[in-house]
Design an enzyme around this catalytic site. Structure first.
Site, mmCIF file in Angstrom:
data_model
loop_
_atom_site.group_PDB
_atom_site.id
_atom_site.type_symbol
_atom_site.label_atom_id
_atom_site.label_comp_id
_atom_site.label_asym_id
_atom_site.label_seq_id
_atom_site.Cartn_x
_atom_site.Cartn_y
_atom_site.Cartn_z
ATOM 1 C CD1 TRP A 324 -2.976 1.454 0.881
ATOM 2 C CD2 TRP A 324 -1.363 2.437 2.087
ATOM 3 N NE1 TRP A 324 -3.407 2.711 1.214
ATOM 4 C CE2 TRP A 324 -2.433 3.342 1.954
ATOM 5 C CE3 TRP A 324 -0.240 2.829 2.806
ATOM 6 C CZ2 TRP A 324 -2.415 4.611 2.512
ATOM 7 C CZ3 TRP A 324 -0.219 4.092 3.352
ATOM 8 C CH2 TRP A 324 -1.307 4.967 3.200
ATOM 9 C CG HIS A 325 3.399 2.263 3.279
ATOM 10 N ND1 HIS A 325 2.794 1.222 3.922
ATOM 11 C CD2 HIS A 325 3.342 3.319 4.119
ATOM 12 C CE1 HIS A 325 2.405 1.619 5.124
ATOM 13 N NE2 HIS A 325 2.716 2.892 5.268
ATOM 14 N N GLY A 326 3.833 1.780 -1.305
ATOM 15 C CA GLY A 326 4.485 2.135 -2.560
ATOM 16 C C GLY A 326 4.712 0.931 -3.444
ATOM 17 C CG PHE A 473 3.059 6.522 0.640
ATOM 18 C CD1 PHE A 473 4.008 6.084 -0.286
ATOM 19 C CD2 PHE A 473 3.470 6.791 1.925
ATOM 20 C CE1 PHE A 473 5.329 5.911 0.085
ATOM 21 C CE2 PHE A 473 4.785 6.616 2.322
ATOM 22 C CZ PHE A 473 5.712 6.176 1.395
#
Lengths: 473, 311
Positions: A324-326, A473
């Site tokens: 999800w972060h990257g 993000f």
């Protein structure tokens, strides 16, 4: 328009003034004004990406409306439409190139030539945040936990509410939407608390995070040849930077919303004072952790379906949280490692041989030792988060232990004073209700002097050259 | 509500006053501070007649040039006006136009960051014009002040830090004992680092492309010099090999931009000629060690002789 910019200061001051003076007659006009201000705020980055929020909001509004009053199997197609649209947009803009290039690398490793088209599109600011926020709404309506929203303006304003639009906290509709229907009245006591929270957020962001950012950047840029001392300092400063950057942003967001009469969720609860990894994740980015708990971990079976399944669910949840972060394997590795750290505690608890580490009452020294241990392991794991590739992360960690030690210049050590002040203040604040809530028993001159000193410290390190890490993000 | 408004206005007023005060009121800095070397350099400049060789740039020229050797090679008295990149190339050029005389030769060697975001200077320039030589304020035009708007806050904040001796930049300078006024020699070169052990220098990367407007500013400066009967020569700053390799895109674009803006006789050598081994840098990517300084000066002399021959 970053929170630490003059542009935002002017925008927010103007918005606040108009909000309280001209748009309190009816709830609809107020929500319409919030919506207009939020869209203006977002369009300031790139007006073309506004269409994504509008499409996402419109589809979820319609999907939830269609689900209302229908049987569960009839609701499913509408949920699928919502998931498909939101995750489709997220996948296209954030992950398409990553998966195409990863697939190409895998095939190439197997000796097969493959050609994938990459999109090379710019990542819209805050896409992961508002996508998750609006997804929780349709999932909750599908589950029957929430009635669908009838007022489109309130719903659109909820999805795009500017204080938390680009980096959270990720707010649930069940908590936020009712606030868009309440009549708000200006409360000076609350406003003072909000201003103190904004001030503390700015201090963390500008005076701490931005101060160490350059040293972190230099350490990571020179990881292959830098001495071990510089790499350790870089890793330590990044742990501080990401905390101060993100929790600073959250404080400004919560304070800004509060000035408008809205209550946002707490997103950080002094995570570096955690005595276990479990406790750490209950204190760090709380709105995302609880989102993954409620919409991924528990639906996967959570802890109800045996030990193996619980371990699997936990690991998968953390791997997805990392992703999800990257769109990079470094984030996946970071998520996976954090999941792994939680497994021993989980197994111990399941066997009921010991109580949760986080609730164990040890001696003061044990507690301090646990806090330091959790911090050091977390700090080393952040190396994956900050590195550009897995190989860089591994080499960085190797060099931390194998390179020579050289005393870093004073310039690189001077932020340590400020970090000591930060932790001392946070320790004091952890005993109070809200950040920077100085006791009323203190003489006003003393309190005002402290506020002024904090303001001047912010001015001292003010720079336009550092943005917020989580905005990407 | 009324009480809250009054308190908010009062606090905002006190804060605004506190931030504006350092800009309006001069808060003198230690006479030994390196910025005071500006006065020494200008004094030398004024003592000498025309036909001088004047070097403009940031700290790269003070750390990396041996002016005596240049004077010997060119037969001209040299004044090294370099001080700090944070003063900005714009200020250095505007200031220099006040002192240029017919027959002078000006070597301009700005750091690469001058063609990114440092052209108009940083808070160091505010310290210079507010606290070191206040009459220099006249050189800053309204548009230039506007460009400095984001540096006003850090300047105000650091001034208070200075007042309570809590400014770590100052402490750092004292600790390293290099950045002092007395460490500049007669010609204006930094010699405080001679014989000192080099510190580890982390490689850097100049990202993106050079700002055309800033190169054009240098072209306008060249034209102004011509009108005054002085000559302009551009010289590349010294840069470490690792950092140079990482900044290839910028470097190629910069060299191309220079070649299209200046004639061959106005540029000393090529960008690669001024790239040196990482071990020859003292404490930043622009500060050469004593040994590095010798190599760079020799390269400049060689390139100057080539220029003379071609002219």
């Amino acid at each position: 328009m970053y929170f630490n910019s003059f542009e935002f200061f002017i925008f927010f001051l103007g918005t606040l003034f108009a909000y309280w003076y001209f748009f309190q007659r009816t709830i609809t006009s107020r929500n319409l004004f919030i919506l207009a201000a939020s869209y203006l705020f977002y369009a300031y980055w790139d007006w073309r990406f506004l269409s994504l929020i509008v499409v996402s909001s419109a589809i979820d509004f319609v999907a939830a409306k269609q689900m209302s009053g229908r049987a569960k199997n009839e609701r499913k197609p509408w949920l699928v439409l919502s998931l498909f649209t939101n995750l489709g947009i997220l996948f296209t803009f954030k992950y398409f190139d990553f998966f195409a290039e990863s697939a190409k690398a895998v095939l190439s490793g197997l000796g097969m030539e493959a050609s994938f088209t990459t999109l090379n599109v710019v990542l819209p600011v805050g896409i992961s945040f508002y996508t998750f926020q609006t997804l929780s709404y349709t999932i909750d309506v599908y589950r029957g936990k929430l009635a669908h929203e009838k007022d489109p303006i309130a719903f659109f304003a909820y999805v795009s509410f500017f204080p938390q639009l680009v980096a959270g906290p990720i707010e649930r509709a069940g908590r936020m939407l009712p606030q868009f229907k309440e009549i708000h009245s200006f409360n000076p006591t609350m406003a003072v608390k909000a201003l103190r929270q904004i001030l503390w957020g700015l201090f963390k962001k500008v005076a701490i995070a931005d101060q160490v950012a350059d040293i972190v950047n230099h350490s990571y840029a020179g990881y292959s040849s830098a001495p071990a001392s510089v790499l350790w300092l870089g890793a330590f400063y990044f742990a501080i930077e990401i905390y101060c950057d993100f929790s600073g942003y959250s404080d400004i967001a919560i304070g800004s919303a509060r000035l408008m009469g809205f209550r946002l969720s707490e997103n950080f609860r002094y995570p570096y004072f955690a005595r276990s990894f479990r406790e750490f994740w209950r204190r760090w980015h709380i709105s995302l952790s609880t989102w993954f708990r409620d919409y991924v971990y528990i639906p996967l079976g959570g802890s109800r379906k045996g030990t193996l399944r619980a371990v699997f669910s936990l690991l998968l949840t953390f791997l997805l949280s990392g992703l999800w972060h990257g769109a990079n394997w470094t984030f996946v590795a970071w998520g996976g490692l954090n999941g792994l750290y939680l497994i021993p505690g989980m197994l111990l608890r399941r066997k009921a041989k010991t109580r949760a580490l986080s609730t164990s009452k040890g001696t003061f020294l044990n507690s301090v030792g646990a806090v330091i241990l959790v911090f050091v392991v977390t700090m080393l794991t952040w190396v994956f988060f900050r590195s550009e590739s897995l190989s860089q992360a591994v080499e960085y960690l190797q060099n931390m232990f194998l390179s020579d030690w050289v005393i870093p210049p004073y310039r690189k050590l001077s932020p340590l004073y400020w970090i000591a002040i930060l932790f001392a203040m946070e320790w004091f604040m952890s005993k109070t209700e809200k950040p920077f809530n100085l006791p009323d028993t203190w003489h006003p001159i003393l309190r005002w002097t402290l506020y002024l000193v904090v303001c001047l410290s912010i001015a001292r390190f003010f720079t336009i050259y550092h943005t917020f890490i989580y905005f990407q993000f | 509500m009324k009480r809250f408004k009054l308190k908010a206005i009062l606090f905002a007023g006190i804060l605004t006053l506190a931030l504006a005060l350092p800009i309006v009121v001069q808060v003198p800095i230690d006479e030994e501070n390196m910025l005071h070397a500006y006065t020494d350099k200008v004094n030398r400049l004024q003592r000498l007649d025309g036909g001088r060789l004047i070097i403009i740039g940031g700290s790269n020229v003070t750390f990396g040039i041996n002016s005596s050797e240049l004077a010997q090679a060119t037969g001209r008295p040299v004044v090294n006006m370099g001080l700090h990149a944070g003063l900005g190339l714009k200020f250095s050029m505007d200031d220099m136009l006040r002192y240029v005389r017919k027959g002078d030769v000006l070597i301009v060697s700005p750091e690469y960051q001058q063609f990114k975001g440092m052209y108009y200077g940083r808070d160091v320039l505010l310290i210079m014009v507010s606290d070191v030589v206040p009459e220099l304020k006249r050189l800053i035009k309204p548009m230039h002040w506007w460009r400095l708007r984001n540096d006003l806050l850090p300047y105000a904040g650091s001034t208070y830090g200075r007042l309570v001796s809590f400014d770590f930049k100052k402490a750092d300078h004292a600790w390293s004992s290099v950045y002092n006024r007395s460490n500049y020699n007669e010609e204006g070169d930094m010699i405080g680092h001679h014989g000192q052990q080099a510190k580890y220098v982390l490689p850097r990367k100049v990202v993106g492309l050079p700002v055309v407007e800033h190169v054009e500013g240098m072209v306008a400066f060249r034209d102004s010099l011509k009108n005054r009967g002085a000559a302009f020569i551009y010289s590349f700053p010294s840069y470490p090999k690792t950092s140079f390799d990482r900044s290839q895109k910028f470097m190629r674009a910069f060299q191309k931009q220079l070649n299209s803006s200046f004639s061959e006789s106005e540029i000393l050598g090529n960008v690669e000629d001024y790239v040196f081994e990482d071990s020859l840098f003292f404490n930043t990517v622009y500060h050469l060690t004593e040994e590095g300084k010798k190599l760079r000066t020799a390269q400049m002399i060689e390139d100057l002789q080539t220029l003379d021959t071609s002219n």
